[in-house]
Design a protein around this motif. Structure first.
Motif, mmCIF file in Angstrom:
data_model
loop_
_atom_site.group_PDB
_atom_site.id
_atom_site.type_symbol
_atom_site.label_atom_id
_atom_site.label_comp_id
_atom_site.label_asym_id
_atom_site.label_seq_id
_atom_site.Cartn_x
_atom_site.Cartn_y
_atom_site.Cartn_z
ATOM 1 N N ASP A 1 -100.387 32.851 -106.772
ATOM 2 C CA ASP A 1 -100.691 34.088 -106.060
ATOM 3 C C ASP A 1 -102.183 34.326 -105.836
ATOM 4 O OD1 ASP A 1 -98.034 34.792 -105.816
ATOM 5 O OD2 ASP A 1 -97.990 35.729 -107.798
ATOM 6 N N ASP A 2 -103.020 33.357 -106.162
ATOM 7 C CA ASP A 2 -104.455 33.518 -105.956
ATOM 8 C C ASP A 2 -104.776 33.272 -104.492
ATOM 9 O OD1 ASP A 2 -107.170 33.561 -105.941
ATOM 10 O OD2 ASP A 2 -107.458 31.895 -107.342
ATOM 11 N N ASP A 3 -104.914 34.339 -103.717
ATOM 12 C CA ASP A 3 -105.128 34.207 -102.285
ATOM 13 C C ASP A 3 -106.573 33.893 -101.914
ATOM 14 O OD1 ASP A 3 -102.475 34.712 -101.622
ATOM 15 O OD2 ASP A 3 -102.781 36.882 -101.715
ATOM 16 N N ASP A 4 -107.457 33.814 -102.889
ATOM 17 C CA ASP A 4 -108.868 33.590 -102.584
ATOM 18 C C ASP A 4 -109.230 32.122 -102.468
ATOM 19 O OD1 ASP A 4 -109.403 36.308 -102.539
ATOM 20 O OD2 ASP A 4 -109.744 36.380 -104.715
ATOM 21 N N CYS A 5 -108.319 31.237 -102.819
ATOM 22 C CA CYS A 5 -108.639 29.817 -102.722
ATOM 23 C C CYS A 5 -107.489 29.088 -102.062
ATOM 24 C CB CYS A 5 -108.925 29.219 -104.100
ATOM 25 S SG CYS A 5 -107.554 29.356 -105.253
ATOM 26 N N LEU A 6 -107.818 27.995 -101.375
ATOM 27 C CA LEU A 6 -106.805 27.233 -100.660
ATOM 28 C C LEU A 6 -106.129 26.254 -101.614
ATOM 29 C CD1 LEU A 6 -108.438 26.593 -97.196
ATOM 30 C CD2 LEU A 6 -106.706 28.251 -97.824
ATOM 31 N N THR A 7 -105.323 26.817 -102.505
ATOM 32 C CA THR A 7 -104.459 26.040 -103.377
ATOM 33 C C THR A 7 -103.099 26.706 -103.305
ATOM 34 O OG1 THR A 7 -105.027 27.407 -105.295
ATOM 35 C CG2 THR A 7 -106.348 25.416 -104.935
ATOM 36 N N GLY A 8 -102.203 26.364 -104.193
ATOM 37 C CA GLY A 8 -100.923 27.052 -104.216
ATOM 38 C C GLY A 8 -99.931 26.512 -103.213
ATOM 39 N N GLY A 9 -100.246 25.387 -102.566
ATOM 40 C CA GLY A 9 -99.317 24.796 -101.619
ATOM 41 C C GLY A 9 -99.677 23.356 -101.342
ATOM 42 N N ASN A 10 -98.778 22.667 -100.701
ATOM 43 C CA ASN A 10 -99.013 21.276 -100.334
ATOM 44 C C ASN A 10 -98.298 20.976 -99.034
ATOM 45 O OD1 ASN A 10 -100.581 20.018 -102.428
ATOM 46 N ND2 ASN A 10 -98.819 20.206 -103.777
ATOM 47 N N THR A 11 -98.845 20.011 -98.271
ATOM 48 C CA THR A 11 -98.004 19.389 -97.267
ATOM 49 C C THR A 11 -96.982 18.572 -98.048
ATOM 50 O OG1 THR A 11 -99.566 17.542 -97.106
ATOM 51 C CG2 THR A 11 -99.796 19.318 -95.502
ATOM 52 N N HIS A 12 -95.788 18.460 -97.516
ATOM 53 C CA HIS A 12 -94.705 17.900 -98.316
ATOM 54 C C HIS A 12 -93.709 17.204 -97.405
ATOM 55 C CE1 HIS A 12 -92.607 17.469 -102.033
ATOM 56 N NE2 HIS A 12 -91.574 18.230 -101.706
ATOM 57 N N ALA A 13 -92.858 16.384 -98.005
ATOM 58 C CA ALA A 13 -91.786 15.709 -97.278
ATOM 59 C C ALA A 13 -90.541 15.699 -98.139
ATOM 60 C CB ALA A 13 -92.203 14.285 -96.917
ATOM 61 N N TRP A 14 -89.387 15.866 -97.491
ATOM 62 C CA TRP A 14 -88.124 15.854 -98.208
ATOM 63 C C TRP A 14 -87.014 15.419 -97.255
ATOM 64 C CZ3 TRP A 14 -90.860 20.152 -96.816
ATOM 65 C CH2 TRP A 14 -90.217 21.134 -96.057
ATOM 66 N N VAL A 15 -85.765 15.696 -97.603
ATOM 67 C CA VAL A 15 -84.611 15.151 -96.890
ATOM 68 C C VAL A 15 -83.672 16.282 -96.479
ATOM 69 C CG1 VAL A 15 -82.607 13.603 -97.083
ATOM 70 C CG2 VAL A 15 -84.743 13.042 -98.284
ATOM 71 N N GLN A 16 -83.080 16.145 -95.302
ATOM 72 C CA GLN A 16 -81.940 16.971 -94.933
ATOM 73 C C GLN A 16 -80.737 16.070 -94.700
ATOM 74 O OE1 GLN A 16 -82.831 19.568 -91.545
ATOM 75 N NE2 GLN A 16 -82.883 21.301 -92.929
ATOM 76 N N VAL A 17 -79.573 16.515 -95.174
ATOM 77 C CA VAL A 17 -78.329 15.773 -95.007
ATOM 78 C C VAL A 17 -77.344 16.660 -94.255
ATOM 79 C CG1 VAL A 17 -76.467 14.530 -96.166
ATOM 80 C CG2 VAL A 17 -78.753 14.585 -97.197
ATOM 81 N N TYR A 18 -76.654 16.060 -93.277
ATOM 82 C CA TYR A 18 -75.649 16.839 -92.551
ATOM 83 C C TYR A 18 -74.325 16.760 -93.301
ATOM 84 C CZ TYR A 18 -73.046 19.162 -88.963
ATOM 85 O OH TYR A 18 -72.275 20.084 -88.300
ATOM 86 N N VAL A 19 -73.890 17.911 -93.821
ATOM 87 C CA VAL A 19 -72.656 18.012 -94.586
ATOM 88 C C VAL A 19 -71.681 18.875 -93.795
ATOM 89 C CG1 VAL A 19 -71.634 18.646 -96.796
ATOM 90 C CG2 VAL A 19 -74.021 17.898 -96.709
ATOM 91 N N PRO A 20 -70.549 18.329 -93.352
ATOM 92 C CA PRO A 20 -69.591 19.140 -92.593
ATOM 93 C C PRO A 20 -69.221 20.409 -93.343
ATOM 94 C CG PRO A 20 -68.980 16.825 -92.466
ATOM 95 C CD PRO A 20 -70.101 16.923 -93.480
ATOM 96 N N GLY A 21 -69.416 21.519 -92.698
ATOM 97 C CA GLY A 21 -69.211 22.829 -93.321
ATOM 98 C C GLY A 21 -70.537 23.545 -93.461
ATOM 99 N N PRO A 22 -71.337 23.208 -94.468
ATOM 100 C CA PRO A 22 -72.651 23.852 -94.611
ATOM 101 C C PRO A 22 -73.636 23.476 -93.513
ATOM 102 C CG PRO A 22 -71.925 22.887 -96.694
ATOM 103 C CD PRO A 22 -70.999 22.383 -95.630
ATOM 104 N N GLY A 23 -73.480 22.291 -92.883
ATOM 105 C CA GLY A 23 -74.435 21.817 -91.887
ATOM 106 C C GLY A 23 -75.588 21.068 -92.540
ATOM 107 N N TRP A 24 -76.783 21.227 -91.974
ATOM 108 C CA TRP A 24 -77.954 20.528 -92.510
ATOM 109 C C TRP A 24 -78.419 21.227 -93.794
ATOM 110 C CZ3 TRP A 24 -79.137 15.858 -91.079
ATOM 111 C CH2 TRP A 24 -78.836 15.418 -89.786
#
Length: 302
Positions: free
Chosen positions: A211-234
């Motif tokens: 929650d420290d909004d004074d510095c550019l930390t607290g996040g990252n560029t990131h990569a992950w996966v989506q799977v298509y599941v019949p019913g819930p979708g992606w």
């Protein structure tokens, strides 16, 4: 519902003024059912001579900038605000025919699903690793397999930044039992596709809860996966964290091939020795309200 604000600054430094070729940006998040862009602002120094926006075949926002000026610094500052609705993986919502692997997708699951089943970096060792999640008879509970593979990668692989360009081949990730977020995501996609599941690569941001909004930390560029599941979708699966669902994840782009989801890429014109450094800073925070000031000129809003 939560309002997440993302500041993403990329700065290139050069020894002397250089020229710039065309730059392609994927910095505006997707508008999906569980996330809506409330505001998106982009400031670029030096100012481009021309910038235009398009959408690619997957509905991702793409901006292209052209430059007339030379400069010793090139800076991109993106500030976006997203209405984000956390969603879990409702395994109970899986359609009956898809609750057990193997299964075949139905026609109504949508056009283009085939491209997300096509083999990605096929290799016998990856296939063998994937079948290790099946029962002896070659079947598996679909929901349980997806969760198990996500959490197994989190437990069994070392995770860390890898600064080399490109994607590490899945078989190499298996051999090393380590990789960056994009490497383990590609391993999971390759394994799932070998089992007949539709899986795609996602690039975006990870909210770390700082929650420290004074510095550019607290996040990252990131990569992950989506799977298509019949019913819930992606459905989102993050093998780097072992998390299932979109909690703390903001999607920029979804693609079938990871090289198509690079947030920022372009060319510069000068001597190789002119390039000094590239710096990236990201801040993802939970905003108190939609009307909070962003600190970026309104003229840059799209």
């Amino acid at each position: 519902m939560a309002i997440l604000t993302v500041r993403h600054i990329t700065t290139y430094h050069y020894k002397r003024p250089v020229g710039f070729g065309e730059h392609r940006m994927m910095l505006r998040p997707r508008d999906d059912d569980d996330q809506k862009v409330l505001e998106a602002e982009l400031e670029i120094w030096p100012k481009p001579s021309h910038i235009y926006w398009t959408r690619d075949r997957f509905g991702n926002h793409v901006a292209t900038a052209r430059f007339a000026e030379r400069a010793s610094e090139l800076r991109f500052e993106s500030t976006i605000r997203v209405d984000h609705a956390p969603a879990d993986f409702p395994a109970s919502a899986i359609k009956d025919f898809a609750r057990t692997l193997p299964f075949s997708y139905a026609e109504e699951d949508g056009p283009g699903i085939e491209r997300f089943i096509a083999p990605l970096y096929p290799h016998p060792e990856v296939d063998r690793w994937a079948t290790g999640f099946l029962r002896e008879d070659g079947s598996a509970d679909t929901g349980a397999l997806l969760v198990d593979m996500t959490q197994t990668i989190r437990r069994a692989f070392r995770h860390g930044a890898r600064h080399e360009k490109g994607i590490q081949a899945p078989v190499r990730t298996l051999e090393l039992a380590s990789g960056s977020c994009r490497d383990v995501a590609v391993l999971m996609i390759a394994a799932l596709r070998s089992l007949g599941l539709a899986a795609r690569f996602v690039s975006g941001y990870l909210h770390l809860g700082d929650d420290d909004d004074d510095c550019l930390t607290g996040g990252n560029t990131h990569a992950w996966v989506q799977v298509y599941v019949p019913g819930p979708g992606w459905v989102d699966f993050d093998p780097s964290s072992g998390m299932v669902g979109n909690q703390n994840l903001v999607r920029l782009a979804v693609v079938d091939e990871p090289q198509d989801a690079i947030p920022l890429q372009g060319a510069w014109i000068g001597s190789a020795s002119d390039h000094l450094a590239m710096r990236v800073a990201v801040k993802v925070s939970a905003a108190a309200n939609v009307g909070a000031a962003s600190g970026v000129p309104a003229a840059a809003r799209r």
